[in-house]
Design a protein around this motif. Structure first.
Motif, PDB file in Angstrom:
ATOM      1  N   VAL A 216      -6.602  -7.118  54.536  1.00  0.00           N
ATOM      2  CA  VAL A 216      -6.180  -5.959  53.751  1.00  0.00           C
ATOM      3  C   VAL A 216      -7.065  -5.889  52.512  1.00  0.00           C
ATOM      4  O   VAL A 216      -7.119  -6.841  51.723  1.00  0.00           O
ATOM      5  N   ASN A 217      -7.772  -4.779  52.347  1.00  0.00           N
ATOM      6  CA  ASN A 217      -8.662  -4.574  51.205  1.00  0.00           C
ATOM      7  C   ASN A 217      -8.127  -3.467  50.313  1.00  0.00           C
ATOM      8  O   ASN A 217      -7.713  -2.408  50.801  1.00  0.00           O
ATOM      9  N   LYS A 218      -8.172  -3.707  49.014  1.00  0.00           N
ATOM     10  CA  LYS A 218      -7.783  -2.695  48.044  1.00  0.00           C
ATOM     11  C   LYS A 218      -9.026  -2.239  47.290  1.00  0.00           C
ATOM     12  O   LYS A 218      -9.670  -3.034  46.601  1.00  0.00           O
ATOM     13  N   TYR A 219      -9.374  -0.969  47.434  1.00  0.00           N
ATOM     14  CA  TYR A 219     -10.557  -0.397  46.791  1.00  0.00           C
ATOM     15  C   TYR A 219     -10.115   0.549  45.674  1.00  0.00           C
ATOM     16  O   TYR A 219      -9.341   1.475  45.911  1.00  0.00           O
ATOM     17  N   LEU A 220     -10.633   0.342  44.489  1.00  0.00           N
ATOM     18  CA  LEU A 220     -10.465   1.303  43.411  1.00  0.00           C
ATOM     19  C   LEU A 220     -11.611   2.307  43.458  1.00  0.00           C
ATOM     20  O   LEU A 220     -12.653   2.031  44.073  1.00  0.00           O
ATOM     21  N   PRO A 221     -11.470   3.489  42.861  1.00  0.00           N
ATOM     22  CA  PRO A 221     -12.597   4.438  42.851  1.00  0.00           C
ATOM     23  C   PRO A 221     -13.857   3.780  42.313  1.00  0.00           C
ATOM     24  O   PRO A 221     -13.822   3.083  41.294  1.00  0.00           O
ATOM     25  N   GLY A 222     -14.971   3.981  43.020  1.00  0.00           N
ATOM     26  CA  GLY A 222     -16.235   3.380  42.605  1.00  0.00           C
ATOM     27  C   GLY A 222     -16.546   2.071  43.294  1.00  0.00           C
ATOM     28  O   GLY A 222     -17.659   1.555  43.172  1.00  0.00           O
ATOM     29  N   GLN A 223     -15.589   1.512  44.042  1.00  0.00           N
ATOM     30  CA  GLN A 223     -15.823   0.249  44.732  1.00  0.00           C
ATOM     31  C   GLN A 223     -16.185   0.498  46.193  1.00  0.00           C
ATOM     32  O   GLN A 223     -15.872   1.537  46.753  1.00  0.00           O
ATOM     33  N   GLY A 224     -16.862  -0.479  46.809  1.00  0.00           N
ATOM     34  CA  GLY A 224     -17.282  -0.361  48.200  1.00  0.00           C
ATOM     35  C   GLY A 224     -17.393  -1.725  48.829  1.00  0.00           C
ATOM     36  O   GLY A 224     -16.932  -2.736  48.297  1.00  0.00           O
ATOM     37  N   ILE A 225     -18.045  -1.770  49.977  1.00  0.00           N
ATOM     38  CA  ILE A 225     -18.271  -3.030  50.682  1.00  0.00           C
ATOM     39  C   ILE A 225     -19.665  -2.979  51.288  1.00  0.00           C
ATOM     40  O   ILE A 225     -20.068  -1.950  51.849  1.00  0.00           O
ATOM     41  N   PRO A 226     -20.471  -4.057  51.172  1.00  0.00           N
ATOM     42  CA  PRO A 226     -21.833  -4.041  51.707  1.00  0.00           C
ATOM     43  C   PRO A 226     -21.850  -3.877  53.224  1.00  0.00           C
ATOM     44  O   PRO A 226     -20.880  -4.233  53.910  1.00  0.00           O
ATOM     45  N   PRO A 227     -22.936  -3.345  53.776  1.00  0.00           N
ATOM     46  CA  PRO A 227     -23.051  -3.190  55.232  1.00  0.00           C
ATOM     47  C   PRO A 227     -23.001  -4.551  55.918  1.00  0.00           C
ATOM     48  O   PRO A 227     -23.603  -5.512  55.440  1.00  0.00           O
ATOM     49  N   HIS A 228     -22.305  -4.632  57.032  1.00  0.00           N
ATOM     50  CA  HIS A 228     -22.187  -5.901  57.745  1.00  0.00           C
ATOM     51  C   HIS A 228     -21.778  -5.638  59.193  1.00  0.00           C
ATOM     52  O   HIS A 228     -21.337  -4.543  59.547  1.00  0.00           O
ATOM     53  N   VAL A 229     -21.928  -6.674  60.019  1.00  0.00           N
ATOM     54  CA  VAL A 229     -21.454  -6.668  61.401  1.00  0.00           C
ATOM     55  C   VAL A 229     -20.582  -7.904  61.579  1.00  0.00           C
ATOM     56  O   VAL A 229     -21.015  -9.021  61.280  1.00  0.00           O
ATOM     57  N   ASP A 251     -20.502   4.368  56.024  1.00  0.00           N
ATOM     58  CA  ASP A 251     -21.883   4.464  56.492  1.00  0.00           C
ATOM     59  C   ASP A 251     -22.114   3.518  57.662  1.00  0.00           C
ATOM     60  O   ASP A 251     -21.747   2.337  57.591  1.00  0.00           O
ATOM     61  N   PHE A 252     -22.752   4.035  58.708  1.00  0.00           N
ATOM     62  CA  PHE A 252     -23.129   3.227  59.866  1.00  0.00           C
ATOM     63  C   PHE A 252     -24.651   3.252  59.980  1.00  0.00           C
ATOM     64  O   PHE A 252     -25.268   4.320  59.916  1.00  0.00           O
ATOM     65  N   ARG A 253     -25.249   2.081  60.141  1.00  0.00           N
ATOM     66  CA  ARG A 253     -26.708   1.994  60.184  1.00  0.00           C
ATOM     67  C   ARG A 253     -27.155   1.098  61.333  1.00  0.00           C
ATOM     68  O   ARG A 253     -26.529   0.072  61.622  1.00  0.00           O
ATOM     69  N   LEU A 254     -28.294   1.485  61.918  1.00  0.00           N
ATOM     70  CA  LEU A 254     -28.921   0.699  62.971  1.00  0.00           C
ATOM     71  C   LEU A 254     -30.416   0.667  62.707  1.00  0.00           C
ATOM     72  O   LEU A 254     -31.053   1.705  62.577  1.00  0.00           O
ATOM     73  N   GLY A 255     -31.010  -0.517  62.591  1.00  0.00           N
ATOM     74  CA  GLY A 255     -32.445  -0.629  62.335  1.00  0.00           C
ATOM     75  C   GLY A 255     -32.735  -0.764  60.861  1.00  0.00           C
ATOM     76  O   GLY A 255     -31.846  -0.971  60.038  1.00  0.00           O
ATOM     77  N   VAL A 256     -34.030  -0.647  60.522  1.00  0.00           N
ATOM     78  CA  VAL A 256     -34.481  -0.885  59.152  1.00  0.00           C
ATOM     79  C   VAL A 256     -35.540   0.125  58.760  1.00  0.00           C
ATOM     80  O   VAL A 256     -36.260   0.649  59.604  1.00  0.00           O
ATOM     81  N   SER A 257     -35.643   0.385  57.457  1.00  0.00           N
ATOM     82  CA  SER A 257     -36.693   1.210  56.854  1.00  0.00           C
ATOM     83  C   SER A 257     -36.794   2.557  57.547  1.00  0.00           C
ATOM     84  O   SER A 257     -35.798   3.210  57.805  1.00  0.00           O
ATOM     85  N   GLU A 258     -38.029   2.964  57.896  1.00  0.00           N
ATOM     86  CA  GLU A 258     -38.236   4.300  58.448  1.00  0.00           C
ATOM     87  C   GLU A 258     -37.612   4.456  59.829  1.00  0.00           C
ATOM     88  O   GLU A 258     -37.331   5.557  60.273  1.00  0.00           O
ATOM     89  N   LYS A 259     -37.404   3.336  60.544  1.00  0.00           N
ATOM     90  CA  LYS A 259     -36.853   3.407  61.892  1.00  0.00           C
ATOM     91  C   LYS A 259     -35.325   3.430  61.878  1.00  0.00           C
ATOM     92  O   LYS A 259     -34.698   3.540  62.923  1.00  0.00           O
ATOM     93  N   GLN A 260     -34.725   3.313  60.726  1.00  0.00           N
ATOM     94  CA  GLN A 260     -33.287   3.168  60.644  1.00  0.00           C
ATOM     95  C   GLN A 260     -32.564   4.452  61.024  1.00  0.00           C
ATOM     96  O   GLN A 260     -32.928   5.545  60.607  1.00  0.00           O
ATOM     97  N   GLN A 261     -31.530   4.307  61.837  1.00  0.00           N
ATOM     98  CA  GLN A 261     -30.618   5.402  62.118  1.00  0.00           C
ATOM     99  C   GLN A 261     -29.434   5.283  61.172  1.00  0.00           C
ATOM    100  O   GLN A 261     -28.926   4.188  60.932  1.00  0.00           O
ATOM    101  N   HIS A 262     -28.995   6.411  60.654  1.00  0.00           N
ATOM    102  CA  HIS A 262     -27.922   6.415  59.663  1.00  0.00           C
ATOM    103  C   HIS A 262     -26.934   7.512  60.013  1.00  0.00           C
ATOM    104  O   HIS A 262     -27.320   8.672  60.189  1.00  0.00           O
ATOM    105  N   HIS A 263     -25.682   7.147  60.126  1.00  0.00           N
ATOM    106  CA  HIS A 263     -24.633   8.134  60.419  1.00  0.00           C
ATOM    107  C   HIS A 263     -23.477   7.902  59.449  1.00  0.00           C
ATOM    108  O   HIS A 263     -23.079   6.762  59.207  1.00  0.00           O
ATOM    109  N   THR A 264     -22.961   8.979  58.876  1.00  0.00           N
ATOM    110  CA  THR A 264     -21.801   8.864  57.985  1.00  0.00           C
ATOM    111  C   THR A 264     -20.572   9.440  58.673  1.00  0.00           C
ATOM    112  O   THR A 264     -20.666  10.420  59.424  1.00  0.00           O
TER     113      THR A 264
END
Length: 698
Positions: A216-229, A251-264
């Protein structure tokens, strides 16, 4: 007024010239259209969807879409009608500043906008959002279920992380490794109040069996969580996240730099986010720390809406896997990587084990980024005298030159040349705070996505940073970023730790700190800037590791160790390297105060005092991470600290392990040679480091 209009026209003309060079199919229009080109507000100017939607909202109009182009200074705005676009243009062009900017935006009508990449339109395979999964009454019950007081009580494990508060049930989720200790369940399982929701999850087919782990995570406005698997070996195929309170963009990401796919994906309140298949195993998921989100079509109203974040409490359900994952995919599966083992005859870990970007990010997150935030104070106390050759490079810059220190650590290379403009950046929020107290212009950033415009700096230095990047692709991407922010003719200086710590019969200063090496050479006592602290803090003794964490040190060779459950062998400090990829220990001590006697001792020899000061810094990417306050900075017993170090035994200093890739001779030059427009003008060896000076020619 005409002067202001003339200036705006000149500015937008230059921006349109850049657009024509990049996207010649998009043509400017003399008459109003539904599409506006915003020439000086884009990703490279630190603009984002939120700031642009806020800007357009101030004009009294609403947007249908915003397009931001990776690596560009411009963006596009789409409106429902030409009249709406005209109103925004007449109100903002050359007159309104976007939030955070110091100059007005410059706009032009265009005939169309670039199509959104197909991968941004298609969600990751296996990702589903189930709206209204729970009722409003159930939401109210869940939001009042957890006691978020400082005292955890005896019904859950929890901690205050730098991004949020967290509680665990069934098993403690370890954020350093994105896993659980299967042999150490918590005394209390998932609360009975959630039994109805758990039954619904199984009955509707979102999980085949009831979950047995809840975070259970409690997020206040302005808080987030780093990308992870979440790791393969720890959990089964489905990860479910139930949102209560405010909604949020994930945010969902696959790959790195210019090759990275990003979906919100927007996760509305009371929705269930189901991650299975590639969305669970291959794509990272995370939440960018910010105060607002841009949401399309909220509450049935068309267009983009700027939604302030509210307090959000998420319930993440997992099922702990029995045994190992059997998928066998060594690119993404930690079970497959662990089973592949370490081959001492090859002298290095399997390249597959760290080549994949997901595994590399995970390794850097646990064994670089988090470690340096924990040891920042102690680290800074042992790193204070600049290396002569680096200082010579900095002091050689002419009057008015702009210098960027990538991975600046505690800022020891800043402030020496008063004739130039100097900036630094580092991933470690704690080290950046130290720089700020010293009056340096420094920001929190990473070396794979520098937040500066193209061709901004006359010189870049990057000292002891890219050897913390866990794949060749990421090391190359960092060099490419440095080259991008350099002006043509500008130079960069890069230092990396060398695998060759002995040149001929001469040992590096790093090896000389080993008393046996000093005796062999007959050089007498060696005194370096960090001799006192580093000889103690980076001990390679096997009894440094905690039996409380059930980790055993097994001697692999006289100069390396294998730590059970660690991704790589652990190096024995003050010995020669036997592999290129390893973990290097750091024994944390209380904050060190250098008294006059110590300072006098360290000033006896300039050449020796710079022996090891730089081989331990980081500026590693963790996408969208904006650290807040760091808990247990000096290794107390919080979850944030315990997942990173290997002792919590009373009376012993905690030992942290930092990832390194040490470079062989010629490897750094070869890496630079892969980038067009970059020319190595000098390479040399400096006290156990390989170094290059490169120049941007195009």
């Amino acid at each position: 007024m005409s002067g202001k209009r003339d200036k705006a026209q000149k500015k937008i003309a230059r921006c349109l010239a850049i657009l024509q060079r990049d996207l010649p199919d998009i043509q400017p229009s003399e008459t109003p259209t539904k599409f506006l080109f915003i020439g000086n507000a884009g990703l490279t100017t630190n603009a984002d969807e939120s700031s642009l939607v806020e800007l357009i909202t101030r004009t009294g109009t609403s947007l249908e879409a915003i397009m931001l182009i990776p690596g560009k200074q411009y963006s596009f705005a789409c409106f429902a009608s030409e009249d709406q676009a005209k109103q925004a243009f007449e109100s903002a062009h050359g007159q309104m500043d976007s939030p955070g900017a110091s100059s007005p935006v410059y706009m032009a009508y265009v005939d169309k906008v670039p199509p959104k990449p197909a991968e941004q339109l298609t969600p990751p395979p296996g990702l589903q959002i189930v709206e209204n999964f729970i009722s409003e009454d159930e939401e109210n019950m869940l939001m009042n279920l957890i006691d978020w007081g400082e005292k955890l009580g005896d019904k859950a494990e929890g901690s205050l992380l730098k991004h949020r508060q967290v509680r665990h049930f069934g098993y403690e989720f370890k954020y350093g490794s994105n896993s659980v200790d299967k042999d150490n369940p918590l005394p209390f399982g998932i609360p009975e109040a959630l039994n109805g929701i758990v039954r619904r999850i199984v009955e509707q087919g979102w999980m085949p069996v009831p979950p047995d782990q809840l975070t259970v995570n409690k997020y206040l406005p302005g808080q987030g969580i780093p990308p992870h698997v979440d790791t393969h070996r720890s959990f089964t195929d489905e990860i479910l996240s139930l949102s209560t309170g405010g909604g949020v963009i994930m945010d969902f990401r696959l790959g790195v730099s210019e090759k990275q796919q990003h979906h919100t994906m927007y996760l509305p309140s009371r929705s269930l986010c189901v991650m299975a298949g590639p969305a669970r195993y291959e794509w990272t998921h995370g939440i960018c720390p910010r105060m607002t989100d841009v949401v399309s079509g909220k509450n049935g109203i068309a267009g983009l809406h700027l939604c302030p974040r509210q307090e959000r409490i998420s319930f993440t359900f997992r099922k702990v896997r029995e045994g190992e994952c059997s998928c066998g995919n060594r690119r993404v599966c930690d079970s497959a990587i662990q089973n592949s083992g370490y081959d001492p005859n090859k002298g290095a870990a399997s390249s597959d084990s760290i080549s994949d970007d997901i595994q590399a990010m995970r390794l850097e997150q646990q064994h670089v980024l988090q470690v340096y935030d924990q040891i920042a104070g102690h680290f800074s106390a042992t790193r204070y005298k600049p290396w002569p050759n680096v200082l010579e490079f900095v002091n050689s810059l002419p009057l008015g030159a702009a210098l960027l220190d990538v991975g600046c650590g505690n800022g020891k290379y800043l402030g020496h040349n008063e004739k130039i403009f100097q900036m630094g950046c580092d991933t470690s929020y704690e080290l950046v705070k130290i720089c700020n107290t010293r009056g340096f212009e420094v920001l929190t950033s990473n070396c794979l996505q520098l937040p500066f415009r193209d061709a901004t700096f006359d010189a870049v230095i990057c000292i002891a940073v890219i050897h913390h990047l866990a794949s060749e692709e990421r090391r190359l991407a960092s060099l490419k970023e440095m080259a991008r922010v350099l002006r043509i003719g500008g130079q960069g200086l890069v230092y990396v730790w060398a695998m060759e710590q002995q040149r001929g019969k001469k040992k590096s200063a790093y090896l000389k700190q080993n008393k046996a090496n000093r005796k062999d050479e007959g050089h007498g006592e060696y005194v370096g800037a960090n001799a006192t602290n580093d000889t103690d803090t980076e001990s390679g003794k096997s009894d440094s590791f905690s039996s409380g964490l059930k980790k055993q040190v097994m001697q692999e060779s006289p100069k390396s160790q294998v730590l059970q459950d660690a991704p790589l062998p652990v190096h024995v400090n003050r010995t020669e390297f036997v592999q290129q990829d390893m973990l290097v220990p750091w024994k944390l001590k209380p904050q060190i105060k250098k008294d006059t006697k110590e300072k006098g001792k360290n000033k006896k020899s300039d050449s020796s005092s710079n022996s090891i000061s730089d081989n331990d810094k980081s500026s590693i990417v963790c996408d969208n991470q904006q650290p807040k306050q760091v808990e247990s900075k000096h290794g107390n017993s919080s979850t944030a600290a315990s997942v990173l170090c290997d002792t919590t035994v009373e009376g012993q200093e905690p030992v942290f392990h930092r990832y390194y890739h040490v470079f062989k001779q010629g490897e750094l030059e070869a890496l630079c040679g892969k980038l067009e427009g970059l020319k190595v003008v000098k390479s040399y060896y400096d006290e156990g480091n390989w170094c290059v000076i490169f120049e941007k020619s195009a």
